[in-house]
Design an enzyme around this catalytic site. Sequence first.
Site, PDB file in Angstrom:
ATOM      1  N   THR A  22       0.838  -1.207   0.000  1.00 54.17           N
ATOM      2  CA  THR A  22       0.000   0.000   0.000  1.00 54.17           C
ATOM      3  C   THR A  22       0.869   1.252   0.000  1.00 54.17           C
ATOM      4  O   THR A  22       0.648   2.182  -0.778  1.00 54.17           O
ATOM      5  CB  THR A  22      -0.906   0.009   1.257  1.00 54.17           C
ATOM      6  OG1 THR A  22      -1.741  -1.150   1.224  1.00 54.17           O
ATOM      7  CG2 THR A  22      -1.761   1.255   1.314  1.00 54.17           C
ATOM      8  N   CYS A  23       1.882   1.272   0.861  1.00 54.52           N
ATOM      9  CA  CYS A  23       2.704   2.473   1.033  1.00 54.52           C
ATOM     10  C   CYS A  23       3.283   2.975  -0.288  1.00 54.52           C
ATOM     11  O   CYS A  23       3.109   4.134  -0.654  1.00 54.52           O
ATOM     12  CB  CYS A  23       3.818   2.186   2.023  1.00 54.52           C
ATOM     13  SG  CYS A  23       5.000   3.516   2.183  1.00 54.52           S
TER      14      CYS A  23
ATOM     15  N   THR B 290       0.895  -8.847   5.550  1.00 53.90           N
ATOM     16  CA  THR B 290      -0.138  -8.555   4.554  1.00 53.90           C
ATOM     17  C   THR B 290      -0.805  -7.197   4.750  1.00 53.90           C
ATOM     18  O   THR B 290      -1.690  -6.831   3.977  1.00 53.90           O
ATOM     19  CB  THR B 290      -1.210  -9.660   4.574  1.00 53.90           C
ATOM     20  OG1 THR B 290      -1.545  -9.934   5.935  1.00 53.90           O
ATOM     21  CG2 THR B 290      -0.701 -10.931   3.928  1.00 53.90           C
TER      22      THR B 290
ATOM     23  N   ASP C 262       1.116  -3.717   9.826  1.00 55.42           N
ATOM     24  CA  ASP C 262      -0.274  -3.294  10.077  1.00 55.42           C
ATOM     25  C   ASP C 262      -1.176  -4.437  10.513  1.00 55.42           C
ATOM     26  O   ASP C 262      -2.234  -4.216  11.088  1.00 55.42           O
ATOM     27  CB  ASP C 262      -0.893  -2.688   8.800  1.00 55.42           C
ATOM     28  CG  ASP C 262      -0.440  -1.267   8.544  1.00 55.42           C
ATOM     29  OD1 ASP C 262       0.483  -0.805   9.232  1.00 55.42           O
ATOM     30  OD2 ASP C 262      -1.017  -0.619   7.642  1.00 55.42           O
TER      31      ASP C 262
ATOM     32  N   LEU D  76       1.861   2.199  10.820  1.00 53.29           N
ATOM     33  CA  LEU D  76       2.807   3.124  10.208  1.00 53.29           C
ATOM     34  C   LEU D  76       3.878   2.331   9.471  1.00 53.29           C
ATOM     35  O   LEU D  76       4.381   1.324   9.985  1.00 53.29           O
ATOM     36  CB  LEU D  76       3.478   3.982  11.285  1.00 53.29           C
ATOM     37  CG  LEU D  76       2.557   4.944  12.040  1.00 53.29           C
ATOM     38  CD1 LEU D  76       3.287   5.570  13.222  1.00 53.29           C
ATOM     39  CD2 LEU D  76       2.027   6.028  11.102  1.00 53.29           C
TER      40      LEU D  76
ATOM     41  N   HIS E 297      23.165  27.935  13.250  1.00 47.84           N
ATOM     42  CA  HIS E 297      22.350  29.144  13.107  1.00 47.84           C
ATOM     43  C   HIS E 297      22.529  29.697  11.704  1.00 47.84           C
ATOM     44  O   HIS E 297      23.657  29.755  11.223  1.00 47.84           O
ATOM     45  CB  HIS E 297      22.808  30.186  14.133  1.00 47.84           C
ATOM     46  CG  HIS E 297      22.098  31.489  13.983  1.00 47.84           C
ATOM     47  ND1 HIS E 297      20.798  31.654  14.398  1.00 47.84           N
ATOM     48  CD2 HIS E 297      22.487  32.670  13.446  1.00 47.84           C
ATOM     49  CE1 HIS E 297      20.417  32.904  14.134  1.00 47.84           C
ATOM     50  NE2 HIS E 297      21.421  33.537  13.544  1.00 47.84           N
TER      51      HIS E 297
HETATM   52  P1  NAI Z   1      -7.311   7.654  11.595  1.00 55.23           P
HETATM   53  O1  NAI Z   1      -7.576   6.642  12.626  1.00 55.23           O
HETATM   54  O2  NAI Z   1      -6.080   8.487  11.640  1.00 55.23           O
HETATM   55  O3  NAI Z   1      -8.528   8.698  11.556  1.00 55.23           O
HETATM   56  C1  NAI Z   1      -9.852   8.289  11.392  1.00 55.23           C
HETATM   57  C2  NAI Z   1     -10.765   9.354  11.975  1.00 55.23           C
HETATM   58  O4  NAI Z   1     -12.102   9.060  11.601  1.00 55.23           O
HETATM   59  C3  NAI Z   1     -10.729   9.393  13.506  1.00 55.23           C
HETATM   60  O5  NAI Z   1     -10.377  10.686  13.914  1.00 55.23           O
HETATM   61  C4  NAI Z   1     -12.143   8.995  13.897  1.00 55.23           C
HETATM   62  O6  NAI Z   1     -12.586   9.652  15.050  1.00 55.23           O
HETATM   63  C5  NAI Z   1     -12.950   9.418  12.670  1.00 55.23           C
HETATM   64  N1  NAI Z   1     -14.250   8.730  12.538  1.00 55.23           N
HETATM   65  C6  NAI Z   1     -14.518   7.413  12.713  1.00 55.23           C
HETATM   66  N2  NAI Z   1     -15.831   7.174  12.518  1.00 55.23           N
HETATM   67  C7  NAI Z   1     -16.407   8.358  12.209  1.00 55.23           C
HETATM   68  C8  NAI Z   1     -17.748   8.747  11.892  1.00 55.23           C
HETATM   69  N3  NAI Z   1     -18.760   7.883  11.870  1.00 55.23           N
HETATM   70  N4  NAI Z   1     -17.986  10.047  11.637  1.00 55.23           N
HETATM   71  C9  NAI Z   1     -16.971  10.958  11.661  1.00 55.23           C
HETATM   72  N5  NAI Z   1     -15.702  10.626  11.936  1.00 55.23           N
HETATM   73  C10 NAI Z   1     -15.408   9.346  12.203  1.00 55.23           C
HETATM   74  O7  NAI Z   1      -7.432   6.865  10.207  1.00 55.23           O
HETATM   75  P2  NAI Z   1      -7.036   7.279   8.715  1.00 55.23           P
HETATM   76  O8  NAI Z   1      -6.789   8.730   8.602  1.00 55.23           O
HETATM   77  O9  NAI Z   1      -8.066   6.635   7.859  1.00 55.23           O
HETATM   78  O10 NAI Z   1      -5.655   6.533   8.520  1.00 55.23           O
HETATM   79  C11 NAI Z   1      -5.566   5.113   8.599  1.00 55.23           C
HETATM   80  C12 NAI Z   1      -4.221   4.669   9.087  1.00 55.23           C
HETATM   81  O11 NAI Z   1      -3.216   4.986   8.155  1.00 55.23           O
HETATM   82  C13 NAI Z   1      -3.824   5.314  10.393  1.00 55.23           C
HETATM   83  O12 NAI Z   1      -3.338   4.323  11.254  1.00 55.23           O
HETATM   84  C14 NAI Z   1      -2.747   6.273  10.016  1.00 55.23           C
HETATM   85  O13 NAI Z   1      -1.787   6.424  11.065  1.00 55.23           O
HETATM   86  C15 NAI Z   1      -2.139   5.649   8.783  1.00 55.23           C
HETATM   87  N6  NAI Z   1      -1.617   6.711   7.925  1.00 55.23           N
HETATM   88  C16 NAI Z   1      -0.502   7.367   8.305  1.00 55.23           C
HETATM   89  C17 NAI Z   1      -0.001   8.404   7.551  1.00 55.23           C
HETATM   90  C18 NAI Z   1       1.191   9.134   8.036  1.00 55.23           C
HETATM   91  O14 NAI Z   1       1.868   8.646   8.931  1.00 55.23           O
HETATM   92  N7  NAI Z   1       1.504  10.316   7.502  1.00 55.23           N
HETATM   93  C19 NAI Z   1      -0.651   8.829   6.312  1.00 55.23           C
HETATM   94  C20 NAI Z   1      -1.848   8.113   6.038  1.00 55.23           C
HETATM   95  C21 NAI Z   1      -2.301   7.081   6.815  1.00 55.23           C
END
Ligand code: NAI
Length: 468
Positions: free
Chosen positions: A40-41, A143, A315, A322, A447
């Site tokens: 995926t990444c 996976t 994952d 992550l 600096h």
């Molecule tokens: P997330 O868990 O970060 O955020 C999902 C959000 O959806 C939460 O804040 C939750 O409260 C909200 N939510 C859940 N049900 C809801 C509802 N019915 N109505 C409104 N809000 C609701 O998940 P996300 O952003 O989908 O990412 C998935 C995974 O991928 C995470 O574990 C994330 O750490 C990882 N990821 C990491 C990145 C990075 O490190 N830069 C970039 C993209 C993904």
Amino acid sequence: MAYDLVVIGSGPGGYVCAVKAAQLGLKVAVVEKRATYGGTCLNIGCIPSKALLHASEMFAHAAHGMDALGVEVSAPKLNLEKMMAHKDATVKSNVDGVSFLFKKNKIDGFIGTGKIVSAGKVSVTGEDGKVQELETKNIVIATGSDVAGIPGVNVEIDEKVIISSTGGIALEKVPQHLIVVGGGVIGMELGSVWSRLGAKVTVIEYLDKLLGGMDGEVSKQFQRMMAKQGMDIRTDAKVTGVEKTANGAKVTYEPVKGGDAQTLEADVVLIATGRKPYTAGLGLEEAGVKLDNRGRVEIDGHFKTNVEGIYAIGDVVRGPMLAHKAEDEGVAMAEIIAGQHGHVNYDVIPGVVYTQPEVASVGKTEEELKAAGIAYKVGKFPFTANGRARAMLATDGFVKILADKDTDRVLGGHIVGFGAGEMIHEIAVLMEFGGSSEDLGRTCHAHPTMSEAVKEAALATFFKPIHM
Ligand code: NAI
């Protein structure tokens, strides 16, 4: 021929594990379902989204960020097709890089669906339906994860109108209105991309703040900055329905604290409400591999499942989803299989949100320390008082350091600001070595750099900053 190790899945967890194991002298095979390696990444996650985040940031900067520096340019014109081609080329060079690493390390790659037949046996079913069987001493399940959807809500993702992150990096035109369900990492990163390119973006988040697990102060400041960039952010709002309409889609949400349901319409809706472990079709039940109550493969402290010779990382197991956590587990896993003492320090795993400005964090948040009853001290320093930040007009944000009240050992670091995702690592290294805020504050920093704000925040933690 029997392998020492067969890894199922070639994302950051799987491919890194395979490379490390081969470097340690093991005979390794990797099974991958996608046509290209990298998971995926590399294919549809971190890497393509960063290509779009960078390109859209340049677009926004050309439109709004140059004039104040005395660079007068005419309004930039978007060529979305070309931007997407840049993204595709970035993906290609990264996935090709993994193929190269496999060849270099004499790892056998099998494209097809991997299934655990039993401990020591993995079958690979190719696109043409042909099945091969691999014999191996060890199996590592890597996976990964898949889109979770909205808990309790039936949503049909078509990747055109109702999209996940996969559709979010491949839209053919900029939506007029994009509703983002979930103000977590994916929602805020991809929301930023399309907002910069001209979409009106509404974020609907269940919690009372964005970026749920982040330090409260960080998330408050972040929300203010995102609102200033034009996003309409609605927190404390639970999405209860997403349906397609003639012109797009309709989202229904309710205030979490009670009240009337509301509906909003948009041409595109991004579902960003988390991911779930991906184990479908792996044969885990038949092989007797246990899952926990959240569908993750259950492992012990050494990544071992309940079945001898079968391990899991990334994952698909507990811990943050992550890429870099998976990579570190991959290395430790390979070392363990090779008879060494692999280990991951889960207390020092940085997290970065690649918005502009970036948000980066490592270790404990203030809320976590409070909940654990640990006495701590806080040091903060704003970028408004940093010379380099002023010179670059990048003064939004701050550095916050948390240290043990008695020992001064740094327990957490949080940065909102330009380049936060790079700066966080000096705090991570310090924490790995059990360093104190005084160690950091007494380390000479060049600096003028943004990193001087990290030093100043450390000075503020054990005594006083100079420039405040
Ligand atoms: P997330 O868990 O970060 O955020 C999902 C959000 O959806 C939460 O804040 C939750 O409260 C909200 N939510 C859940 N049900 C809801 C509802 N019915 N109505 C409104 N809000 C609701 O998940 P996300 O952003 O989908 O990412 C998935 C995974 O991928 C995470 O574990 C994330 O750490 C990882 N990821 C990491 C990145 C990075 O490190 N830069 C970039 C993209 C993904």
